[in-house]
Design an enzyme around this catalytic site. Structure first.
Site, short mmCIF file in Angstrom:
data_model
loop_
_atom_site.label_atom_id
_atom_site.label_comp_id
_atom_site.label_asym_id
_atom_site.label_seq_id
_atom_site.Cartn_x
_atom_site.Cartn_y
_atom_site.Cartn_z
N ALA A 160 7.17 -3.03 8.94
CA ALA A 160 7.05 -1.71 9.57
C ALA A 160 7.74 -0.65 8.73
CB ALA A 160 7.63 -1.74 10.98
N ALA A 180 -1.91 -5.08 5.04
CA ALA A 180 -2.16 -5.79 3.78
C ALA A 180 -2.20 -7.30 4.01
CB ALA A 180 -1.09 -5.43 2.76
N GLY A 211 5.95 1.58 6.36
CA GLY A 211 5.10 2.63 5.80
C GLY A 211 4.41 2.25 4.52
N ILE A 212 4.40 0.95 4.18
CA ILE A 212 3.70 0.50 2.96
C ILE A 212 2.65 -0.55 3.29
CG2 ILE A 212 5.46 1.15 1.28
CD1 ILE A 212 6.63 -1.63 1.44
N GLY A 213 2.15 -0.50 4.52
CA GLY A 213 0.99 -1.29 4.89
C GLY A 213 1.18 -2.77 4.95
N GLY A 214 2.42 -3.25 5.14
CA GLY A 214 2.66 -4.68 5.09
C GLY A 214 1.80 -5.49 6.04
N GLY A 215 1.76 -5.10 7.32
CA GLY A 215 0.96 -5.84 8.29
C GLY A 215 -0.52 -5.78 7.99
N ASP A 246 -5.56 1.13 8.35
CA ASP A 246 -5.36 0.78 6.94
C ASP A 246 -6.19 -0.42 6.49
OD1 ASP A 246 -3.57 2.82 6.44
OD2 ASP A 246 -1.80 1.62 6.87
N PRO A 274 9.40 -5.17 3.27
CA PRO A 274 10.01 -4.82 4.55
C PRO A 274 8.94 -4.66 5.62
CG PRO A 274 10.85 -3.42 2.79
CD PRO A 274 9.70 -4.18 2.23
N LYS A 326 0.86 -1.19 0.00
CA LYS A 326 0.00 0.00 0.00
C LYS A 326 0.89 1.24 0.00
CE LYS A 326 -1.16 1.70 3.85
NZ LYS A 326 -0.58 3.07 3.77
#
Length: 277
Positions: free
Chosen positions: A94, A102, A96-100, A131, A92, A11
């Site tokens: 934590a 998403a 800033g691209i919504g990994g958790g 998110d 990666p 994200k």
């Protein structure tokens, strides 16, 4: 169904305005969110109980216990269902691209299919994080409120991203704490019809978290400088609360050349070229 799989795309906040703060401490946002054709993958198989195994190139440091949002998402369906869940981490953690979020959204969709159950109530889903609703939507969206207000946007032109993470930790709470003001103007009304007009519109927007994140992690400034220096980069900005930054490109060759050049110069950084979904 005895097994299922789901894709959890990255994200990206192309713009993120902090417009206020509620009495309960939640910040109000106005953000243009898109998703990249790169992400994590989840695999599900029926079992007697719910379990999680994390593997893949970015698995280090990702919890397999109750702190993982994937397990918290599974619990929303109730206690009497079981699945073996394998999370392939390619993004990666934590960053800033919504990994958790998403991953959790993909878990909800994959488990609903596996167990033939409807998705849990949205009020329960939002409890996992701001998110979650937009990650469930999975398409270009204007996200408002505390993440619970979603609005469609005009079709975006073809976009390529170069995503760069320098491998530094930027705690989200500390970034928000560093904001000088939380009452900022929201996004201007969407107004674009092609790549140049989209870039003009986007350049008039901001990421209000970029300045406090830079104060915590000056490496973000180095990333932005390197992206801005690449031919064809129309805009470089930080995503979310950092530390991942993106460069926007109109063409695939320019994006891939930029990713190759930056990745070669900084082999310790995570660098990927990807189209916007």
């Amino acid at each position: 169904m005895t097994s299922a799989s789901a894709f959890a795309p990255a994200k990206i906040n192309l713009a993120l305005h902090v417009t206020g703060r509620r009495d309960d401490g939640y910040h109000l946002l106005d953000s243009l969110v898109v998703f990249a054709d790169i992400g994590d993958r989840l695999h599900f198989a029926l079992a007697d109980r719910v379990s999680l195994k994390v593997m893949g190139p970015r698995a280090a440091g990702v919890p397999e216990g109750p702190d993982n949002l994937v397990l918290q998402a599974a619990q929303l369906f109730g206690p009497d269902l079981g699945a073996e869940i394998v999370l392939e981490k390619h993004l990666p953690n934590a960053a800033g691209i919504g990994g958790g979020s998403a991953d959790a959204a993909a878990a909800l969709q994959g488990l609903a299919a596996l167990w033939d159950r409807p998705l849990p109530k949205m009020s329960d889903i939002v409890s996992l994080g701001a998110d979650m609703p937009v990650c469930l939507a999975g398409c270009p969206t204007r996200m408002g409120g505390i993440g619970d207000e979603l609005e469609g946007v005009p079709p975006l032109p073809r976009l390529w991203l170069v995503l760069v993470n320098p491998g530094v930790a930027v705690p989200t709470g500390s970034v928000f704490h560093g904001l000088k003001t939380v009452n900022n103007p929201g996004l201007s009304d969407p107004n674009w019809h092609d790549f140049p007009s989209f870039i003009r519109w986007l350049c008039d927007q901001r990421n209000d978290l970029e300045t406090p994140a830079l104060a915590l992690a000056p490496e973000i400034g180095t990333v932005l400088d390197r992206l801005n220096a690449r031919p064809g980069c129309a805009l470089a900005r930080m995503s979310g609360s950092g530390a991942t930054c993106f460069g926007l490109f109109e063409t695939e060759p320019a994006a891939r050349e930029a990713a190759h050049a930056i990745g070669t110069a900084y082999p310790g950084w995570w660098v990927r070229a990807t189209p916007v979904l």
